[in-house]
Enzyme design. Structure first.
Site, PDB file in Angstrom:
ATOM      1  CG  ASP A 145      -2.027   1.049   1.136  1.00  0.00           C
ATOM      2  OD1 ASP A 145      -2.430   1.373   0.019  1.00  0.00           O
ATOM      3  OD2 ASP A 145      -2.453   1.545   2.190  1.00  0.00           O
ATOM      4  CB  CYS A 202     -25.899  -5.268  -4.297  1.00  0.00           C
ATOM      5  SG  CYS A 202     -25.709  -4.657  -2.608  1.00  0.00           S
ATOM      6  CB  CYS A 252     -15.762   7.020   6.555  1.00  0.00           C
ATOM      7  SG  CYS A 252     -17.532   6.729   6.306  1.00  0.00           S
ATOM      8  CB  CYS A 259     -20.205  -5.043   1.647  1.00  0.00           C
ATOM      9  SG  CYS A 259     -20.003  -6.369   0.424  1.00  0.00           S
TER      10      CYS A 259
END
Length: 387
Positions: A145, A202, A252, A259
């Protein structure tokens, strides 16, 4: 798994699976670098729209980020690993406790970069040792990352999960709570089949966003994202997003937590990634009194430490302003004299939310009259003119 695998391939894969699990990784999958998609056009669209906000490094590293071979020309295979950090409870009910600070699940424990990178290096060393005689000249690079690597698309291609409409990875076994690590190697390793997108129709993650940060499914505008605003954004947070922040002081989780695939999520087994008790539902009051030394001491080993005391207090003061707790006024007031305008401005806004304008006149008369900073002048003006 791909076709034409040999018995030797299967033994190597069993070895990698075993060693990865022993190091705490929840899943491991492999893809070939030459089968990875080139994301140059997607990245250009993202930056052209300004969705990267102030993260200029995304433009600067665009070409290197577009494809693994642009970062390292010799890469042949990419091992993608997932590390589960699932919480032991849904983080969303804490949003209703306005006097508490809501910290993103991933930041309630040790910095995952340090944990995962060390274990990627351990796994890499084991792999090179095993293949030293049969594959001399093997090289490896590990990433967590912090380099221009498209971890989520690579994880999708390797079969670890798929990128949901919230742009984060979703796993059928761990939902949205999964960290990613990548091992690039010049070795040819047996690859896995790519995952498929299971989002269907969804929209739960898109509809959950409190600031409308998704201009379309699979696209995110960082300028409207509370995670970006509370972590990466170094300036005052725009007024239009402050009420929507609620008590979120660092990150957040709304789109992740919404999900439906989280019904398969598992609580993190790694002790270092289990939430610290003092970061599960801390009181805003406790954070409002932190000076720089106390901030650093409290968040030693935490990813929160990297944003610094002033940005952190900016976030906490906005949460205090959203709390409707007038009892916090005495611990907010000292920040009107903070040396950093970023903190001062957030304190003015917080008091403007908690008190009617007449009660602000004493402070305004003492502090605002001689104020030369245009930003602070504007904050005072808006607080005093609030209807």
């Amino acid at each position: 798994m791909t076709a034409n695998r040999t018995a030797s391939d299967d033994k190597l894969r069993a070895f990698l699976d075993r060693e990865a699990k022993a190091l705490g990784f929840a899943d491991i999958r492999i893809c070939r670098a030459d089968e990875a998609a080139n994301h140059a056009d997607t990245l250009r669209h993202f930056t052209k729209q300004g969705y990267h906000a102030t993260m200029g490094w995304m433009q600067e590293t665009l070409e290197r980020r577009a494809h693994p071979s642009a970062l390292w020309g010799d890469v042949r295979s990419i091992i993608m690993l997932g590390f589960n950090y699932g919480p032991d409870e849904d983080p969303r009910p804490l949003l209703a406790q306005k006097d508490k600070a809501n910290i993103s699940v991933y930041a309630r424990h040790r910095d995952y970069h340090d944990i995962i990178k060390g274990r990627l290096k351990q796994l890499s060393a084991k792999l090179l040792s095993r293949l030293r005689d049969s594959h001399p000249g093997g090289e490896i690079k590990v990433f967590v990352d912090t380099a221009p690597v498209m971890e989520k698309p690579l994880a999708y291609r390797a079969g670890l999960g798929w990128q949901g409409k919230h742009t984060n990875l979703v796993s059928r076994d761990f939902g949205s709570w999964i960290f990613l690590g990548a091992i690039f190697t010049n070795l040819d390793l047996p690859a896995d089949e790519a995952e498929v997108d299971h989002c269907g129709s969804c929209r739960a993650c898109l509809d959950a966003c409190p600031t409308g940060a998704f201009p379309a499914p699979y696209e995110i505008d960082a300028r409207r994202c509370i995670s970006y605003l509370t972590i990466e954004h170094k300036e005052p947070i725009p007024h239009e997003f402050r009420p929507a922040m609620g008590n979120r002081i660092y990150g957040c989780d709304d789109c992740l937590a919404a999900c439906p695939w989280n019904k398969f999520a598992q609580t993190a087994a790694e002790a270092k990634l289990q939430a610290r008790d003092d970061l599960k539902a801390p009181a805003l009051r406790d954070f409002l009194g932190l000076d720089d030394a106390a901030f650093r001491a409290h968040f030693t080993g935490s990813p929160i430490k990297r944003i610094g005391r002033n940005r952190f207090l900016r976030n906490v003061l906005i949460a205090a302003g959203n709390s409707a707790e007038t009892s916090l006024v005495p611990v907010i007031e000292p920040h009107l004299s903070d040396p950093d305008p970023l903190v001062q401005g957030a304190a003015i806004w917080a008091l403007g939310q908690l008190l009617p304008p007449p009660q602000l006149t004493e402070w305004a008369g003492r502090l605002a009259a001689g104020e030369s900073d245009p930003y602070l002048q504007q904050e005072w003006q808006q607080a005093l003119n609030k209807e």
